[in-house]
Every structure is written in structure tokens, then in C-alpha cells.
Design an enzyme around this catalytic site. Structure first.
Site: not given
Length: 801
Positions: A289, A761
Site C-alpha cells: 500500500c 497501512h
């Protein structure tokens, strides 16, 4: 090609679409190609009663794959292969043993059985993709009349109202395990499974029309339940009417979410999906990510769009025989995938109906899988080539370095980020100064924790948190430090102490201070909030703070002014070079070694880390440990070569006779591990007297250094840069800058969720067409509440004067 399929050259085993195959034939004269076409037979799962198979063509691409899960049981493949002979485009269907020579038949078989660049990586990559539970299809649900209310849930064995799980067999509502992050419980759900054997439970508060969090006690992992709607309906829960809530509260009663994960991802809000050019998601390849977020921001900038997508035909024309190893080709293809809109289309009405009929309330699979791009851009880098989470700021700099070293056309898109920093160093005793310039691409802004405006709330929260942890109670509602942006900007501009400063005026060590100012302002200003630091125990931690980042930023007052009237410059005298009496004596900061050892690392590994990072402190040495801890000799004793094998920095500077004038191999290895080429690392160390920190600064201030005359390196460069015909020569006058006013407007930011850059993330928010859009891997939606105060990296564009 336009009809679906991939042409593969039999001589080079490289794939092209039909629009490029004629060009490749004219360019190379290679006339035998294999045309591959895959037909997908799609069928409704057997649980839904089955349906007639429907046939459709699937386009195969060299790099850009749609993210549809075509490997599931819902699909079957039929592959079609033909041999194409140019220039007449003569077709021979395969298999064909009688008409083809044996060598051609063998080559075709080898191609058809070979793994693509994607498949080669699949065995090395992992993704957190949930699997359907083996209990879902045959789950027995007791007809005991239990009905679950829409709110007011409580564990049936204690008084907890958080972290509650509904057992899908008997409808029991029980608490989960206790964790020190606030999602605690007393483990009653697990105890119930051990007593009854009922395997599946769903977490209350996570049920939405798109699904719910389901855990299998038997399989000991989170799972998917394809029949979750039916299983919930058994207990009176209509998942289509369920909003995302926690603790049994409805939308009207729920308190504002404060969890970093919830706020940044805008959880619980009905976000409208966005489709079309510029609204294409990217598949997470297993903690990739950070790459997805950075590339979304990069390709929202017009200069990068023009350089790669605008030049796509020329880049493809001049692409090397192996385009998988060409940076510009991979950038152009990724940019085309993100901006063309071909991989971001709204679902057809018939597909939505089909999803409802199957009880599959899943979003439409759109987006691209940048597997080949990641494979190339991370090649040879020990961190980015792994599937571990990485720092988005480090990846951004790594990408800029590759852009600098692989220019395309007359415009270098990284010019928009480059700026000059003026560093003023002053000797506190003599008051004399030295001005130096360096190149940078990011403004690193410190977090001024001492300037928090809610200190009383923070103190009270910390006391309540400690009490709750000691009593094993749910944690109090989070209180986040509120930091004024002006305080962070003030901390950036204040002087900092220079450790181990040697004054050329005194010709001795003295106290020194350094201030930094902008010698030029870039077209695009990238601001990093330095949230990651070390605690008192030297354990890495992240500052969970809220900073009121402005939409409009003016840093004109940070413009450098140069040597001022009345200031006297420090003499240009180098510090004396001291050659140790005992060449084998190790100069190691033992205090840094002990700090690392107290964190649990082997003592010898800590000594090596401090030595190889030039005694720059425990923080730098810790990064070395993280990068090398998987090496087989990680904990082996430190070995220093004899004095004649590796020259000391002092001897090298003197050019001592009979000594090797190469920098220490250990320092070269450290720079190579950061993604730079070996010859560049050697040049940088030679130019900075083997000072590791200054060598890294030298690399970024010399984006196009002169290559050493090594024929092997020259050959490698030509192979990796076949776009040389369209490259522009960079002038030797110095780095190109785009100076202008210091007034900016915010157009994007990257946020991080988690406690460390090595976990968690990343999500990207961009302002497009007058509104904010959230890019959360494959999910691209209109943003309702962009969390501008929680960002990690901010992107500003200069406001024209």
C-alpha cells in the site's frame, strides 16, 4: 489487442499487444509470433443452483492485470493459441505437430508452459486474502428462537459491551480476548466454542451491507462466510439495513470515531465509488500500500502525466528488447493504467442484480495489479523487494532517484520537487559562519509536542489509560495531542546544535549551531511530518497527533538570504587527519551499542551496526540492524580487515602510497542496500572522505554523476536505458530548479495507520475536480471527511503569482 489476446515474439519471449506488434516486426525483423487468447467461462456457484455458462473474451496484458479474482471456483479457462507469420499475418492453429518443424513446436510448448513475471512472484508474495470457511456451507443453526436486537449488546457472561461476538450456531453474544489496544474482553467467546464446538462467530458492530468480520474458532483465523446474510437473518438481523457501528450504538447515538484506522479510512461512512480516468485503484500485492499511495499521488501531477503517459508511444517505440527491465516503459504503462479509465468502470446493472441473487454484496472488482512495476522498481533493494511494509517517504525518495537516473524526453518530471537548501553553520565561540547549499526533495517538519494546546486533557487521559490497563478494563476514549502547524514550522526554522563540531576558525572542536533555509522554492512542495521517533527505551514509536495542516501555505519568510553584512566566513580549512597508532583499533560508540543490546539484539550485531554506520547514533544503527538481521552472519563477531586491505578514511584522503584508495566495503554495502548503484556509492564516498551521512547528501545533490570508465557498467547502462535516443543531456551547471514564490495550496496527502513504518497501512487522499477522493488500494471513493490533520506526507502545489 482490441479483440483480446497477447502476441509473444518467439525469438525473445516478450509480449506485445496488437497495436505494437507491427512496430516490433519492422524494428527487429523478427517474424514469428505466438498469439495467445484466453476465453473465460463464467458460471454461477453450485450453491446458487447453477446456470448456463456464458463465454467472454479476456484481455491478457504484459503488465496491467485487472484485479478480478479469476482464480476462484466461479471461473474456468479455455486458452487458444495460434502461430502468426509476418509480414502476411499467416495463421497456424496450435497444437499442430504435422506442419511445424520440431524446433518451433518445442519453442511453442516452452512458451505455453512458462510462467509470466506475475506467476514467478506469486510464490514469493503473500496477501491477506480471507478464505471461505469450510463450515460456512454446512453450518448448523439452532432453531432456539433467539433474536438479536440492533443495539444494546452485552456479553452474556460478564458486563462488557465492547469486542462482542455473535455465535452463528446458537446466537450467543460473548466477549473476545483481552488486548492492550482497547479491544479487550475476557475470552468468553473462545470458552463457549471449547464447550460447544460451535465454530463461527461474527463481530457485532462490523455488519454492513458489504459483509461482516467473521472468525472461525476451529480454523483459528478470520474467514469469509459466503452465506452470511442467511446466517444473520436466522437471528433477525437484516444486514442490508445495518450501518457500521460499535458498542451497540446506532448512527444517531454513536460518538465521533477517534481511532486512527477508522478516521483515516473514513470507516462507517457511505462513500460513493468513483470511476473513470484518474480514479483507478491499485491492488495490494501484500503490504504494498505504500507503493500504491505514492504512485497515486505521483500520477496526479501533470508533469509526470506528460512525461510518461503523454510520451507513451515514443517510450514504447524505443523500449528495449526486454521492456520488463526498463524504468520508463514500466512507468508509462502504470501511468496509462491509472489515467486511461480502462480499468475503472462502473458495474453493469445486470452484474449488480447477479450479485444480489448470489448474496454476494461485494464491490465491483476494478483496478490494476502493479506486480511487474513493483518487481522492477524494487529489484536489488533489500527492503522494497520484500513483502514487508515500508516507509512511504523512503519509497518516494527511491522513486525520485530512479526518475533522475532514467530521464525521458526534454522534461525531467522530478524537477518539480527539487529545491536548494541553504545551511548556515556558525561557530558559537568565534561567531564566524559558513554557508553551504544542498539539494533536497522533501521538507521534513518536526512535531512540536511541547506546543500541544490540550495538555491537561492529555495528562488526564494518560492517567485513565494506565488505570484501565492495570484493572483490565476497556480503555478510555482516545485523546489525541493537538499541535498547531505554526509551532511545527517554528521548530523547523530554529537553530539546531551541530554534534562534534570542528571550528576552522579556532582549529579545534567547539559548539556550533546550524539553521536551514530555502535557497529556492519548488513547484511542488512535499512536506513530511516526522511522526516516527524512538521512545526513552529506544523502541520505535509513532506520535499519534493532530496537526492543523493549512489548505494554503506561505513559507516566503523561510527564503535564504546568504552572507549578511557584518558576518565573517569560517576559513576553508579541513580538520586534521588522525591516523590511529593501532590500525586494528575499533572506534565504536559503546553507549550506542548498549542501547541496542538492551533492546534484545545480539551484542556482536549491535557492535557491527554501530561500526558500519560510522558511529552516527543508535537510531541509524537500529535501521542497519533491521536491514541485516536476516543475514546468516548477523550475530557473528565483528571482523575488521587488515590496514592494508581497506584504507582508513585518513589514509585515503592523504593518498598514502601502497594503500588501496577504495572506500570501506562496509560503507559501500550500506549505500547499495538503499538502492543505489555500486559505482555511485564509491564516487559519493570518495567525494566526502568516506563520511556516510555526507555521501548520501552528495548522491542527491549529484543526480547525474560522471560514470567511471568501466566497460561492463557502460554496457549495463545501455541495456537498462535503451531510451537513450530520446534522453536529454543534463547540464553540468548544477541541479535544475524551478524557483518561484513560496505560496502553496494543498492538493493531496498520504496517511499512515499503525505504530511503525514497518507495519500498518497507507491511504492517499487527492483533491480532483473540486472534491477530495480517497484512494485505499482498490477502493476509490469520493471522500466525505478527509482527515487532513492526521496525514504523514503532504503535497502542495505552488500558487501562481
Amino acid at each position: 489487442d482490441s479483440e483480446g489476446g497477447l502476441y509473444v515474439c518467439m525469438n525473445t519471449f516478450l509480449g506485445f499487444g496488437r497495436e505494437h506488434i507491427e512496430r516490433h516486426y519492422r524494428k527487429t525483423g523478427q517474424c514469428v509470433y505466438l498469439h495467445l487468447k484466453r476465453h473465460v467461462v463464467e458460471k454461477v456457484p453450485g450453491a446458487s443452483g447453477g446456470a448456463l455458462p456464458k463465454r467472454r473474451n479476456a484481455k491478457l496484458f504484459l503488465d496491467l492485470e485487472t484485479s478480478s479474482d479469476l482464480n476462484s471456483d466461479d471461473f474456468e479457462y479455455e486458452d487458444e493459441a495460434k502461430l502468426i507469420i509476418f509480414p502476411d499475418h499467416y495463421e497456424i492453429s496450435l497444437p499442430n505437430i504435422e506442419e511445424l518443424p520440431a524446433l518451433v513446436t518445442i519453442a511453442c510448448d516452452a512458451l505455453l508452459s512458462a510462467k509470466s513475471p506475475y506467476r514467478k512472484q506469486e510464490s514469493d508474495s503473500w496477501e491477506e486474502e480471507l478464505q471461505a470457511s469450510k463450515h460456512a456451507k454446512t453450518l448448523v443453526q439452532l432453531d432456539n428462537g433467539v433474536r438479536i436486537p440492533p443495539s444494546g449488546w452485552k456479553c452474556s457472561k460478564c458486563d462488557l459491551r465492547e469486542n462482542l461476538w455473535l455465535n452463528l450456531t446458537d446466537g450467543s453474544v460473548l466477549c473476545g480476548k483481552w488486548f492492550f489496544d482497547g479491544s479487550g474482553g475476557n475470552g468468553h467467546a473462545m470458552e463457549h466454542y471449547k464447550e460447544t464446538g460451535y465454530p463461527l462467530a461474527v463481530k457485532l458492530g462490523t455488519i454492513t451491507p458489504d459483509g461482516a468480520d467473521v472468525y472461525s474458532f476451529d480454523e483459528e483465523e478470520p474467514v469469509l462466510d459466503p452465506h452470511i446474510a442467511k446466517h444473520l437473518a436466522h437471528f433477525g438481523i437484516d444486514m442490508l439495513q445495518m450501518p457500521v457501528t460499535e458498542n451497540g450504538l446506532r448512527d444517531n447515538d454513536i460518538k465521533p470515531r477517534v481511532s486512527e484506522w477508522e478516521v483515516i479510512q473514513e470507516a462507517g461512512m457511505k462513500l460513493k465509488p468513483m470511476y473513470g480516468p484518474g480514479y483507478t485503484g491499485m491492488k495490494n500485492l501484500g503490504n504494498s500500500c505504500y507503493l500504491n499511495a505514492v504512485m497515486q499521488a505521483i500520477f496526479s501531477i501533470p508533469e509526470f502525466q506528460r512525461a510518461y503517459v503523454g510520451n507513451l508511444p515514443r517510450i514504447f517505440d524505443y523500449s528495449p528488447l526486454d521492456p520488463t527491465q526498463d524504468f520508463n516503459t514500466q512507468m508509462a504503462k502504470l501511468g496509462h493504467g491509472l489515467l486511461s479509465g480502462q480499468y475503472s468502470k462502473p458495474p453493469m446493472k445486470s452484474e449488480l442484480i447477479e450479485q444480489v441473487m448470489k448474496e454476494e454484496h461485494k464491490p465491483q472488482h476494478n483496478g490494476i495489479s502493479p506486480r511487474m512495476f513493483k518487481a522492477f522498481i524494487s529489484k536489488g533493494h533489500p527492503e522494497f523487494s520484500s513483502n514487508r511494509q515500508q516507509d512511504a517517504q523512503e519509497f518516494f525518495l527511491h522513486l525520485i532517484n530512479l526518475v533522475e537516473r532514467n530521464p525521458v524526453g526534454s522534461e525531467n518530471p522530478s524537477d518539480v520537487f527539487r529545491f536548494l537548501v541553504e545551511e548556515r553553520t556558525q561557530c558559537c565561540q568565534s561567531r564566524k559562519v559558513r554557508y553551504t547549499d544542498r539539494v533536497d526533495y522533501i521538507m521534513q517538519l518536526p512535531v512540536a509536542m511541547e506546543a500541544a494546546t490540550n495538555k491537561d486533557e492529555l495528562i488526564a487521559y494518560e492517567l485513565k489509560r494506565r488505570e484501565a490497563e492495570a484493572a483490565r478494563r476497556p480503555l478510555p476514549e482516545l485523546v489525541r495531542a493537538k499541535i498547531p502547524f505554526s509551532a511545527c514550522l517554528q521548530a523547523f526554522s530554529e537553530p539546531s546544535n551541530v554534534e562534534d563540531f570542528w571550528s576552522s576558525a579556532l582549529q579545534a572542536k567547539s559548539a556550533g549551531v546550524k539553521t536551514s533555509r530555502f535557497a529556492s522554492f519548488p513547484e511542488y512542495l512535499v512536506v513530511q511530518i516526522k511522526k516516527f521517533t524512538f521512545g526513552l527505551d529506544w523502541i520505535p514509536k509513532k506520535l499519534d497527533v493532530s496537526i492543523d495542516m493549512p489548505d494554503f501555505l506561505d513559507i516566503s519568510h523561510l527564503r535564504a538570504r546568504g552572507l549578511q553584512p557584518g558576518e565573517e566566513e569560517l576559513p576553508d580549512i579541513a580538520p586534521p587527519i588522525v591516523i590511529p597508532d593501532d590500525p586494528k583499533a575499533l572506534d565504536i560508540d559503546e553507549s550506542s551499542v548498549m542501547q541496542l543490546a538492551e533492546m534484545g539484539f545480539p551484542l556482536e550485531a549491535c557492535r557491527k551496526a554501530v561500526y558500519y554506520t560510522g558511529n552516527l547514533g543508535a537510531e541509524v544503527a537500529f535501521n542497519w540492524i533491521i536491514a541485516h538481521m536476516e543475514e546468516p552472519d548477523f550475530a557473528e563477531p565483528l571482523f575488521i580487515p587488515a590496514f592494508g586491505e581497506v584504507a582508513s578514511s585518513g589514509a585515503a584522503a592523504l593518498g598514502a602510497v601502497g594503500l588501496d584508495n577504495q572506500p570501506p566495503e562496509e560503507m559501500v554495502a550500506i549505500i547499495i542496500s538503499m538502492g543505489f548503484q555500486r559505482n555511485l556509492a564509491i564516487q559519493a564516498l570518495k567525494a566526502t572522505n568516506n563520511n556516510l551521512e555526507r555521501a548520501l547528501e552528495w548522491i542527491f545533490s549529484h543526480p547525474d554523476p560522471e560514470e567511471e570508465s568501466d566497460p561492463a557498467l557502460d554496457t549495463m547502462d545501455m541495456e537498462n536505458n535503451a531510451n537513450a535516443n530520446i534522453l536529454a543531456e543534463t547540464g553540468s551547471e548544477g541541479p535544475r530548479i524551478r524557483d518561484g514564490p513560496g505560496r502553496y495550496e494543498l492538493f493531496g496527502f498520504i496517511s499512515h495507520m499503525g505504530t511503525s513504518t514497518m507495519s500498518g497501512h497507507y491511504v492517499c487522499h487527492l483533491r480532483k475536480e473540486g472534491r477530495w477522493v480517497i484512494y485505499n488500494d482498490l477502493r476509490v471513493c469520493a471522500s466525505e471527511r478527509p482527515p487532513k490533520d492526521l496525514g504523514y506526507i503532504y503535497f502542495y502545489h505552488r500558487i501562481p503569482s
